[in-house]
Design a protein around this motif. Structure first.
Motif, PDB file in Angstrom:
ATOM      1  N   UNK A   1       0.811  -1.226   0.000  1.00 47.72           N
ATOM      2  CA  UNK A   1       0.000   0.000   0.000  1.00 47.72           C
ATOM      3  C   UNK A   1       0.843   1.275   0.000  1.00 47.72           C
ATOM      4  N   UNK A   2       1.974   1.250   0.683  1.00 45.73           N
ATOM      5  CA  UNK A   2       2.828   2.446   0.726  1.00 45.73           C
ATOM      6  C   UNK A   2       3.352   2.748  -0.675  1.00 45.73           C
ATOM      7  N   UNK A   3       3.841   1.706  -1.337  1.00 45.62           N
ATOM      8  CA  UNK A   3       4.391   1.906  -2.686  1.00 45.62           C
ATOM      9  C   UNK A   3       3.291   2.337  -3.645  1.00 45.62           C
ATOM     10  N   UNK A   4       2.109   1.746  -3.504  1.00 43.07           N
ATOM     11  CA  UNK A   4       1.007   2.120  -4.384  1.00 43.07           C
ATOM     12  C   UNK A   4       0.622   3.587  -4.182  1.00 43.07           C
ATOM     13  N   UNK A   5       0.607   4.031  -2.923  1.00 42.36           N
ATOM     14  CA  UNK A   5       0.328   5.435  -2.651  1.00 42.36           C
ATOM     15  C   UNK A   5       1.370   6.346  -3.270  1.00 42.36           C
ATOM     16  N   UNK A   6       2.620   5.914  -3.196  1.00 44.58           N
ATOM     17  CA  UNK A   6       3.716   6.704  -3.767  1.00 44.58           C
ATOM     18  C   UNK A   6       3.592   6.803  -5.293  1.00 44.58           C
ATOM     19  N   UNK A   7       3.189   5.688  -5.905  1.00 42.62           N
ATOM     20  CA  UNK A   7       3.052   5.669  -7.371  1.00 42.62           C
ATOM     21  C   UNK A   7       1.914   6.576  -7.821  1.00 42.62           C
ATOM     22  N   UNK A   8       0.785   6.466  -7.125  1.00 47.67           N
ATOM     23  CA  UNK A   8      -0.423   7.140  -7.606  1.00 47.67           C
ATOM     24  C   UNK A   8      -0.548   8.580  -7.133  1.00 47.67           C
ATOM     25  N   UNK A   9       0.272   8.973  -6.156  1.00 47.24           N
ATOM     26  CA  UNK A   9       0.156  10.311  -5.582  1.00 47.24           C
ATOM     27  C   UNK A   9       0.240  11.421  -6.610  1.00 47.24           C
ATOM     28  N   UNK A  10       1.252  11.383  -7.444  1.00 48.12           N
ATOM     29  CA  UNK A  10       1.449  12.466  -8.416  1.00 48.12           C
ATOM     30  C   UNK A  10       0.302  12.515  -9.416  1.00 48.12           C
ATOM     31  N   UNK A  11      -0.116  11.334  -9.876  1.00 45.76           N
ATOM     32  CA  UNK A  11      -1.211  11.283 -10.846  1.00 45.76           C
ATOM     33  C   UNK A  11      -2.487  11.859 -10.230  1.00 45.76           C
ATOM     34  N   UNK A  12      -2.780  11.447  -8.985  1.00 46.66           N
ATOM     35  CA  UNK A  12      -3.987  11.926  -8.309  1.00 46.66           C
ATOM     36  C   UNK A  12      -3.914  13.431  -8.075  1.00 46.66           C
ATOM     37  N   UNK A  13      -2.748  13.891  -7.633  1.00 46.27           N
ATOM     38  CA  UNK A  13      -2.621  15.324  -7.325  1.00 46.27           C
ATOM     39  C   UNK A  13      -2.778  16.180  -8.578  1.00 46.27           C
ATOM     40  N   UNK A  14      -2.104  15.767  -9.645  1.00 46.07           N
ATOM     41  CA  UNK A  14      -2.198  16.544 -10.886  1.00 46.07           C
ATOM     42  C   UNK A  14      -3.640  16.587 -11.386  1.00 46.07           C
ATOM     43  N   UNK A  15      -4.284  15.438 -11.394  1.00 46.87           N
ATOM     44  CA  UNK A  15      -5.661  15.373 -11.888  1.00 46.87           C
ATOM     45  C   UNK A  15      -6.595  16.214 -11.046  1.00 46.87           C
ATOM     46  N   UNK A  16      -6.464  16.080  -9.728  1.00 44.13           N
ATOM     47  CA  UNK A  16      -7.357  16.783  -8.816  1.00 44.13           C
ATOM     48  C   UNK A  16      -7.166  18.296  -8.913  1.00 44.13           C
ATOM     49  N   UNK A  17      -5.913  18.735  -8.800  1.00 39.81           N
ATOM     50  CA  UNK A  17      -5.651  20.177  -8.760  1.00 39.81           C
ATOM     51  C   UNK A  17      -6.003  20.839 -10.090  1.00 39.81           C
ATOM     52  N   UNK A  18      -5.663  20.184 -11.195  1.00 34.90           N
ATOM     53  CA  UNK A  18      -5.974  20.776 -12.503  1.00 34.90           C
ATOM     54  C   UNK A  18      -7.484  20.861 -12.725  1.00 34.90           C
TER      55      UNK A  18
ATOM     56  N   UNK B   1     -15.489  21.280  -7.126  1.00 38.62           N
ATOM     57  CA  UNK B   1     -15.291  19.827  -7.041  1.00 38.62           C
ATOM     58  C   UNK B   1     -16.226  19.050  -7.973  1.00 38.62           C
ATOM     59  N   UNK B   2     -17.356  19.680  -8.332  1.00 37.08           N
ATOM     60  CA  UNK B   2     -18.297  18.982  -9.217  1.00 37.08           C
ATOM     61  C   UNK B   2     -17.691  18.728 -10.601  1.00 37.08           C
ATOM     62  N   UNK B   3     -16.654  19.497 -10.933  1.00 34.48           N
ATOM     63  CA  UNK B   3     -15.981  19.282 -12.217  1.00 34.48           C
ATOM     64  C   UNK B   3     -15.392  17.872 -12.328  1.00 34.48           C
ATOM     65  N   UNK B   4     -15.167  17.267 -11.152  1.00 28.11           N
ATOM     66  CA  UNK B   4     -14.591  15.912 -11.155  1.00 28.11           C
ATOM     67  C   UNK B   4     -15.560  14.886 -11.731  1.00 28.11           C
ATOM     68  N   UNK B   5     -16.855  15.275 -11.778  1.00 28.03           N
ATOM     69  CA  UNK B   5     -17.866  14.340 -12.309  1.00 28.03           C
ATOM     70  C   UNK B   5     -18.594  14.988 -13.481  1.00 28.03           C
ATOM     71  N   UNK B   6     -17.849  15.747 -14.243  1.00 23.92           N
ATOM     72  CA  UNK B   6     -18.444  16.573 -15.290  1.00 23.92           C
ATOM     73  C   UNK B   6     -18.841  15.788 -16.534  1.00 23.92           C
ATOM     74  N   UNK B   7     -18.199  14.662 -16.782  1.00 21.98           N
ATOM     75  CA  UNK B   7     -18.512  13.942 -18.022  1.00 21.98           C
ATOM     76  C   UNK B   7     -18.744  12.452 -17.762  1.00 21.98           C
TER      77      UNK B   7
END
Lengths: 151, 512
Positions: free
Chosen positions: B437-454, B466-472
C-alpha cells in the motif's frame, strides 16, 4: 517469554507522528501546492484516530519480533548504518569488503562453528563479490564511482 | 498489410535474431537484479545501439525491455524482491510458491504468462493502435484523478487483514510522494531543510528499500534463507508440460489480465506496476478460491505476469501514435526514434511503415524467445540463488541494492533513504502495515494530485469546483467503478463479521 504489542495502538500512534511531522513542516504553501497534501493529512489523521479507538476497543495483539532474534536484527541495522557511513566517508570498496566479510562471518555462525578456513572463505567471497560488482558497475555500466577518499 | 509483410523477412535475418536473443538475455539478467529497472537497463545499454541501423537498434531495445520486465519476476519469486516495479504483484503468490518448494513451477508459469502476454500485447499494438490511441486522448485531468483513486481503492484489498492499516499505509505513501517540488504549484514542499530532498522520494529507491531490506533483516533474524530446502525442489523431478496445461486451462484469467494490461497501458504514465496490481486484484475477485491468493495460487502469478508483459507493447501505442511515453522506459525508445530522425505520428505507420512494423514484430519475436531464454536462464538464476548459503546471499543482495540505488542518480542520499525506508518498513510490517500500500500510494500520488488540482483549477469560476470531477460520462463511469471496488472490498468483511466468523483472515498478499 514472547513479547507482544497492540498493533492497532502502535499503528495509530505512528500515523499521528507522521501527521505531526508533515503538518508542522508544511510552512506557507499556496493553495495550489497545499491542497492535496492537506487532504491526505486529514485522511491520515482520521485513520490514525480510528486505529487508536480500535486499539482500545478491539485490539489486534501480535508478537513484537515474529522472526525470533531481535539481537541479530539490531546488529544488522547497525551494520546498515555503518555501511552507509563508510560509503559516504571512507569508500565503497573498503567499506563493502569489510562489512561483507563481517556479516558473512557473523551469519555463518548460525549454521557452523567459526574456523580459520571459514574466515578465509568469507574473506575470499567478500573480495570476489564486492570487487566483481564494483568492476561491472564502473567499467561496463559506466556508473560514476563514489567520490570518497578511497575507492 | 504490405508493410507488415515486407517487415517479416527483415527481422528474420540472422543478425536480427542474434540481436533480439542477446537483448532478451541481457534484459533478463538485468531485470532479475533488484534495483536495476527497465528504464535503467535501456538507458545504460542505449550506447551499444548507436552503431546499429534503426531497425536493429530499436529491436535490441525492445528485446531488452521485454526481457527486463520478465526478468523482474525471478527475484520476485525466489527472494520476494521485485526485480522491477512491474513485478510487485508477482511476489504475492510467486514467493509463497517458492517457499512451498514450487519455485520452478512458479518460474515456468511466469514464463508462459509472460510469453502469452507479450504476444497478445504485440498483436494489440499492431491491430488496435489507432482507435485505442484516440481513447487515451479522451482521458483528461478529472479522468486521470479517478483512475488514480480507482488504483488507490486497491489498497483496501491489498491489506486484507485490516482496511484501516492499509489506508494508513496508502496515506504514508501519498504523503511521501508529495516531498519535493509540487507538480502543479511548483513550490518545494516537505524537504525538512535537506537540499537533496528537493527531487522527492524516488519510487525505485522506496521500492528497493521497502521490499528488499525488511526481507534481508528477516532472513538475518531467522538465521537462514527464506526458501525451503533444495530437497523439496529437485530439478530432475520437475515437468514443464503440466504447468503449461495448468496455465492455459484457465483462459479467462489470462484474457482478463491481458485486457486490463492493454487498457491501462495506453493511459500515459500508468505503467506496469499499476497494471499488474489491478490484474492481480481482479483475478482474486473473480476466483472461486480468493482466500488462496497470497498463499501460492498460480492464477495470481499468471495474472500479474501476463498483464505486465502486455504493458510493454501496449504502452507503445501512445508513444508511436502521439509521442507520449506510456511508461518511463518508453521515453528511452522515443529518444532512439528521434535519434534516427523518426517522428511519432501517422507518418510512422505510413512513410516508415516497414520499420515500425518490423520494430513491433521484433517485440513479438522477443516475447517468443523469452520461452527458451527464460526456462534455461531461470534455472540458472534459481540454482545460483538456491545453492548460495544465506550468509553469502544476504550481503550480496545488499551490495547489489546499494549499488543499484546509488546508480539511479549517482546520489549517496538515495542510499540513505533506501536503507532508512527499509528499516522503517521492517518495523511497519511487524505492526501490520505492509510495503504494497505504501508503494502504491507513492506511485499514484502524483497522478492523483495533478488530476485533482488541474480539475479544481478549471472549475474555479463554478460555485462548487469539485463537481468538475464528475463533469462527463467517462469520469462518472470511473467514479462508479471506484464505488464498486470499495463495496466489493468491504462487503465480504461485513458479511463474515455478521456471520460471526472469527480468525485472523487470509494472509495479506505479498506479506507472508
Amino acid at each position: 517469554m514472547i513479547q507482544r504489542i497492540n498493533s492497532d495502538l502502535a499503528a495509530g500512534a505512528l500515523g499521528l507522528v507522521v501527521f505531526a511531522v508533515f503538518w508542522f513542516n508544511r510552512g506557507t504553501l499556496s493553495p495550489l501546492s497545499g491542497m492535496f497534501p492537506d487532504a491526505v493529512l486529514m485522511v491520515m489523521l482520521a485513520v490514525s484516530g480510528a486505529l487508536l479507538v480500535k486499539g482500545v476497543l478491539r485490539a489486534d495483539i501480535r508478537p513484537a519480533f515474529p522472526d525470533g532474534n531481535a539481537g541479530r536484527v539490531a546488529l544488522m541495522i547497525a551494520g546498515l548504518g555503518l555501511w552507509w557511513l563508510g560509503i559516504r566517508y571512507v569508500g565503497f570498496l573498503v567499506t563493502s569488503t569489510t562489512l561483507f566479510f563481517a556479516i558473512a562471518l557473523s551469519l555463518s555462525r548460525t549454521v557452523e562453528t567459526l574456523s580459520t578456513r571459514r574466515a578465509l572463505v568469507c574473506a575470499a567471497a567478500a573480495v570476489i563479490v564486492v570487487g566483481g560488482f564494483y568492476l561491472v558497475f564502473t567499467q561496463i555500466l559506466y556508473i560514476r564511482p563514489f567520490r570518497t577518499p578511497l575507492p | 498489410m504490405d508493410m507488415l509483410l515486407a517487415a517479416i523477412p527483415q527481422i528474420l535475418q540472422p543478425h536480427m535474431l542474434i540481436t533480439i536473443f542477446a537483448g532478451v538475455a541481457a534484459g533478463l539478467l538485468i531485470g532479475s537484479l533488484p534495483g536495476l529497472t527497465a528504464t535503467m537497463a535501456l538507458a545504460v545499454l542505449l550506447p551499444f545501439t548507436f552503431g546499429m541501423d534503426a531497425l536493429q537498434g530499436l529491436a535490441a531495445l525492445g528485446a531488452i525491455y521485454m526481457g527486463t520486465i520478465y526478468g523482474g519476476a525471478f527475484t520476485a519469486i525466489l527472494i520476494n524482491t521485485p526485480g522491477t516495479p512491474s513485478s510487485i504483484a508477482t511476489t504475492f503468490d510467486g514467493y509463497p510458491m517458492a517457499k512451498q518448494g514450487r519455485a520452478l513451477e512458479a518460474i515456468s508459469a511466469a514464463t508462459i504468462a509472460s510469453v502469452i502476454g507479450g504476444i497478445i500485447g504485440v498483436t494489440a499494438l499492431l491491430v488496435l493502435a489507432p482507435p485505442l490511441a484516440r481513447l487515451a486522448v479522451a482521458f483528461g485531468p478529472a479522468e486521470m484523478f479517478w483512475v488514480a483513486v480507482l488504483g488507490l481503492t486497491l489498497i483496501a484489498s491489498l491489506s486484507s487483514d485490516s482496511l484501516l492499516k492499509g489506508a494508513l499505509g496508502g496515506c504514508i505513501g501519498l504523503i511521501l510522494g508529495t516531498i519535493g517540488v509540487s507538480p502543479v504549484g511548483g513550490e518545494t514542499r516537505f524537504t525538512f531543510g535537506i537540499p537533496a530532498m528537493q527531487g522527492g522520494v524516488s519510487l525505485i529507491v522506496a521500492l528497493i528499500g521497502l521490499f528488499v531490506i525488511p526481507e534481508i533483516l528477516s532472513m538475518a533474524a531467522r538465521g537462514r534463507a527464506a526458501l525451503s530446502a533444495p530437497s523439496d525442489m529437485s530439478l530432475e523431478r520437475f515437468n514443464f508440460l503440466p504447468v503449461l496445461r495448468k496455465v492455459i486451462s484457465k483462459p479467462v484469467n489470462i484474457i482478463r489480465s491481458c485486457v486490463i494490461g492493454q487498457v491501462v497501458a495506453i493511459i500515459p504514465g500508468a505503467g506496469g506496476n499499476i497494471t499488474s496490481l489491478i490484474a492481480y486484484n481482479e483475478s482474486r475477485r473473480a476466483s472461486k478460491e480468493p482466500e488462496s491468493y497470497g498463499k501460492g495460487n498460480v492464477d495470481g502469478l499468471v495474472a500479474s505476469e501476463s498483464s505486465n508483459n502486455v504493458m510493454v507493447a501496449g504502452s507503445m501505442i501512445p508513444l508511436l501514435t502521439l509521442g507520449i511515453p506510456g511508461a518511463p522506459p518508453d521515453a528511452v525508445i522515443l529518444g532512439v526514434l528521434m535519434l534516427h530522425g523518426l517522428r511519432p505520428g501517422i507518418e510512422l505507420f505510413t512513410e516508415s511503415g516497414v520499420l515500425t512494423n518490423g520494430f513491433i514484430l521484433s517485440m513479438g519475436l522477443a516475447a517468443l524467445m523469452m520461452l527458451p531464454v527464460g526456462l534455461l536462464g531461470g534455472r540458472l538464476v534459481y540454482r545460483s540463488i538456491l545453492k548460495t548459503p544465506h550468509y553469502f546471499l544476504i550481503p550480496t543482495i545488499l551490495i547489489v541494492t546499494i549499488l543499484g540505488t546509488y546508480a539511479l542518480r549517482n546520489n549517496v542520499t538515495d542510499v540513505l533513504i533506501m536503507l532508512g525506508m527499509g528499516v522503517a518498513g521492517y518495523f511497519l510490517r511487524i505492526i501490520g502495515i505492509y510495503a504494497a500500500p505504501i508503494v502504491l500510494g507513492l506511485i499514484l500520488g502524483t497522478i492523483a494530485e495533478q488530476g485533482y488540482t488541474q480539475t479544481i483549477l478549471g472549475g474555479m469560476a463554478d460555485a462548487v469546483p469539485q463537481l468538475r470531477l464528475l463533469d462527463n460520462v467517462l469520469s462518472q463511469i470511473l467514479f462508479a467503478l471506484v464505488l464498486l471496488a470499495l463495496l466489493s472490498a468491504l462487503l465480504p468483511r461485513l458479511l463474515s463479521r455478521k456471520q460471526g466468523i472469527t480468525g485472523s483472515g487470509p494472509t495479506p498478499p505479498g506479506n507472508e
